[in-house]
Scaffold this active site. Structure first.
Site, PDB file in Angstrom:
ATOM      1  N   GLU A 207       0.558  -1.089  -0.174  1.00  8.10           N
ATOM      2  CA  GLU A 207      -0.015   0.321   0.500  1.00  8.10           C
ATOM      3  C   GLU A 207       1.414   1.191  -0.080  1.00  8.10           C
ATOM      4  O   GLU A 207       0.803   1.958   0.930  1.00  8.10           O
ATOM      5  CB  GLU A 207      -0.936  -0.725   1.560  1.00  8.10           C
ATOM      6  CG  GLU A 207      -2.116  -1.523   0.451  1.00  8.10           C
ATOM      7  CD  GLU A 207      -3.343  -0.933   1.975  1.00  8.10           C
ATOM      8  OE1 GLU A 207      -2.801  -0.002   3.394  1.00  8.10           O
ATOM      9  OE2 GLU A 207      -4.117  -1.981   2.456  1.00  8.10           O
TER      10      GLU A 207
ATOM     11  N   GLU B 197      -4.969  -8.757   1.194  1.00  4.67           N
ATOM     12  CA  GLU B 197      -5.816  -8.553   1.963  1.00  4.67           C
ATOM     13  C   GLU B 197      -6.914  -8.634   2.019  1.00  4.67           C
ATOM     14  O   GLU B 197      -7.422  -7.565   0.673  1.00  4.67           O
ATOM     15  CB  GLU B 197      -5.264  -7.238   3.238  1.00  4.67           C
ATOM     16  CG  GLU B 197      -3.559  -7.507   3.724  1.00  4.67           C
ATOM     17  CD  GLU B 197      -2.755  -6.305   4.231  1.00  4.67           C
ATOM     18  OE1 GLU B 197      -4.272  -5.199   4.570  1.00  4.67           O
ATOM     19  OE2 GLU B 197      -1.805  -5.627   4.177  1.00  4.67           O
TER      20      GLU B 197
HETATM   21  C1  BGP Z   1      -3.819  -2.279   5.874  1.00  5.87           C
HETATM   22  C2  BGP Z   1      -2.874  -2.717   6.505  1.00  5.87           C
HETATM   23  C3  BGP Z   1      -2.475  -3.443   7.004  1.00  5.87           C
HETATM   24  C4  BGP Z   1      -3.713  -3.419   8.131  1.00  5.87           C
HETATM   25  C5  BGP Z   1      -5.444  -3.025   7.998  1.00  5.87           C
HETATM   26  C6  BGP Z   1      -5.777  -3.373   8.712  1.00  5.87           C
HETATM   27  O1  BGP Z   1      -4.552  -0.718   4.878  1.00  5.87           O
HETATM   28  O2  BGP Z   1      -1.623  -3.229   4.709  1.00  5.87           O
HETATM   29  O3  BGP Z   1      -1.323  -3.396   7.541  1.00  5.87           O
HETATM   30  O4  BGP Z   1      -3.482  -2.606   9.630  1.00  5.87           O
HETATM   31  O5  BGP Z   1      -4.868  -1.961   6.802  1.00  5.87           O
HETATM   32  O6  BGP Z   1      -6.200  -1.428   8.763  1.00  5.87           O
HETATM   33  P1  BGP Z   1      -6.556  -0.994  10.424  1.00  5.87           P
HETATM   34  O7  BGP Z   1      -5.510  -1.744  11.432  1.00  5.87           O
HETATM   35  O8  BGP Z   1      -6.504   0.147  10.220  1.00  5.87           O
HETATM   36  O9  BGP Z   1      -7.785  -1.640  10.558  1.00  5.87           O
END
Ligand code: BGP
Length: 460
Positions: free
Chosen positions: A166, A364
């Site tokens: 990202e 993800e």
């Molecule tokens: C994505 C990232 C992760 C993770 C996930 C969940 O954007 O790559 O690192 O954190 O989001 O988001 P959050 O942890 O902000 O709820």
């Protein structure tokens, strides 16, 4: 009866990152990264003042954790190397880090879990941030050196690499909003950060190709399909601009080897173009990715600009469009993100039709929920049926995309076990395993058990 069968050899697994799981932030010779530093100076920016020093302590628990991956049939796992652990001063290799990553990789392979190793997940070494991080072109070279070092050390066993996770997020959160360190709000600087990140990715890919390691290298992008409020010209234009800024700024150069002309034109009109040098164009053109990882959580809905422009920080992407609240939207209220399963299908078709049908995987997808203990049964298992449903619905749409010819080779969830989140720390939990952060104990959730069966059947 099984209705959704996935292609043979499909990758089933989960993603994580070094800073969010390893802990041991001040152990094993690790240097500081921006998260360690930011927590030192502003701990109150983090939910309940919980910082990155302990997290889920994968550093000390990796062996049992990898066994837990195997227990739920995961056949692949993506995590990142911590740049500041491997090269604390940017140049000299930290042998303790090499030993740790070697053990993790060997343990994964021993358990038939294919490692996908990412090089950068939001975690700039602090000493490089002190010289302006990605704003400084020298850092591009530093990254290429780090990448080459990692390929050299681990590339005999790691056959799937990714350069960035990202890359738009540090730009958006750290240079267009004050949500991530260094909390700058300045679009010109943001554009430079994005451009240098892209050059760093291309340069690392170049290094990888020169080494002939017989593996593949890609990049992981969070693609947020931009849906216009209506088919009116101004709404369509707004959606197109959001897409250029937040998706195509990395997607096009990474996969097609070129920036969209419309993006260059737009930046030029507003005097936002970064400084470029001879050779940049060729570097990007020649070093496109072998595959794409796509993180998908939520769509972006936009309409034409209707609210007054706030120009206290000069020009910003929000000057070109407003967010739009779709009346039919369903929300995950814990995270404040819309749930729109069809988005993953739209991504699949976009990649098929506009990006050479490049091999890609869902890198993800997940649902963060607070206070999950509410759903714990007598055997200490969280009954997270909402998460199972979330995965199922996304998988159905993904399956449809694959049936229609999109070249998707895997599905990874966020995440394997509850872990530390950038600002929310342990507020929202995503894992197949619950982590009790008071004693680091892990407990399988119902979704983990469900996943095990999905992998066994290679489908739903
Ligand atoms: C994505 C990232 C992760 C993770 C996930 C969940 O954007 O790559 O690192 O954190 O989001 O988001 P959050 O942890 O902000 O709820």
């Amino acid at each position: 009866m099984q209705k959704y069968v996935f292609p043979e050899g499909f990758l089933w697994g989960a993603a994580a990152s070094a800073t969010q799981t390893e802990g041991a932030a001040n152990e094993g010779g690790k240097g500081k990264n921006i998260w360690d530093h930011w927590y030192e100076i502003e701990p109150d920016r983090f939910y309940q003042d919980v910082g990155p020093s302990e997290t889920s302590d994968f550093y000390h628990h990796y062996k049992e954790d990898i066994k837990r991956m195997k227990d739920i049939n995961m056949n692949s796992f993506r995590t990142s190397i911590s740049w500041s652990r491997l090269l604390p001063d940017g140049v000299n290799i930290n042998q303790e880090a090499v030993d740790f990553y070697n053990q993790v990789i060997d343990e994964l392979l021993k358990n038939d879990v294919t490692p996908i190793i990412n090089l950068y997940h939001f975690d700039m070494p602090f000493h490089l941030q002190e010289i302006e991080g990605w704003e400084n072109r020298e850092v591009v070279e530093s990254f290429a050196y780090y990448a080459k070092t990692a390929f050299h050390l681990f590339g005999d066993r790691v056959k799937r690499w990714t350069t960035f996770n990202e890359p738009i997020v540090p730009v958006e959160m750290g240079y267009l909003n004050d949500f991530h360190y260094p909390c700058v709000v300045d679009m010109k600087r943001a554009v430079t950060v994005a451009y240098h990140t892209m050059l760093a990715s291309a340069m690392a890919i170049g290094e990888y190709r020169n080494m002939n390691q017989d593996g593949e290298i890609g990049i992981i992008l969070n693609l947020t399909p931009s849906y216009p409020r209506s088919q009116d010209e101004a709404d369509l234009k707004a959606a197109e601009i959001a897409d250029l800024f937040f998706n195509r700024s990395f997607l096009d150069p990474s996969v097609l080897g070129e920036y969209p002309v419309e993006l260059i034109q737009l930046l030029k009109e507003h005097d936002l173009l970064p400084q470029t040098f001879d050779g940049d164009h060729a570097l990007i053109k020649e070093n496109i990715v072998d595959f794409l990882g796509v993180n998908y959580y939520q769509p972006r809905r936009v309409k034409k600009k209707e609210t007054p422009v706030d120009d206290s920080h000069g020009i910003l992407p929000t000057h070109f469009f407003d967010s739009y609240i779709w009346p039919e939207r369903r929300m995950n209220p814990h995270r404040g993100w819309e749930i729109y399963e069809k988005g993953v299908y739209d991504i699949a078709i976009n990649i098929r039709d506009n990006y050479n049908n490049i091999p890609w995987y869902v890198a993800e997808n997940g649902m963060g929920v607070s206070d999950e203990e509410r759903f714990m049964d007598d055997s200490n298992m969280i009954q997270d049926d909402y998460r199972i449903e979330f995965y199922q619905e996304h998988l159905k749409w993904l399956h449809k995309g694959i049936e229609e010819g999109s070249n998707c080779f895997g599905y990874h969830v966020w995440t394997f076990m509850d872990n530390w989140s950038w600002l929310n720390a342990y507020k929202n939990r995503y894992g197949f395993y619950r982590v009790d952060i008071n004693n680091q104990k892990r407990y399988l959730k119902k979704s983990g058990y469900w996943f095990k069966e999905v992998v066994e059947r290679n489908g739903l």
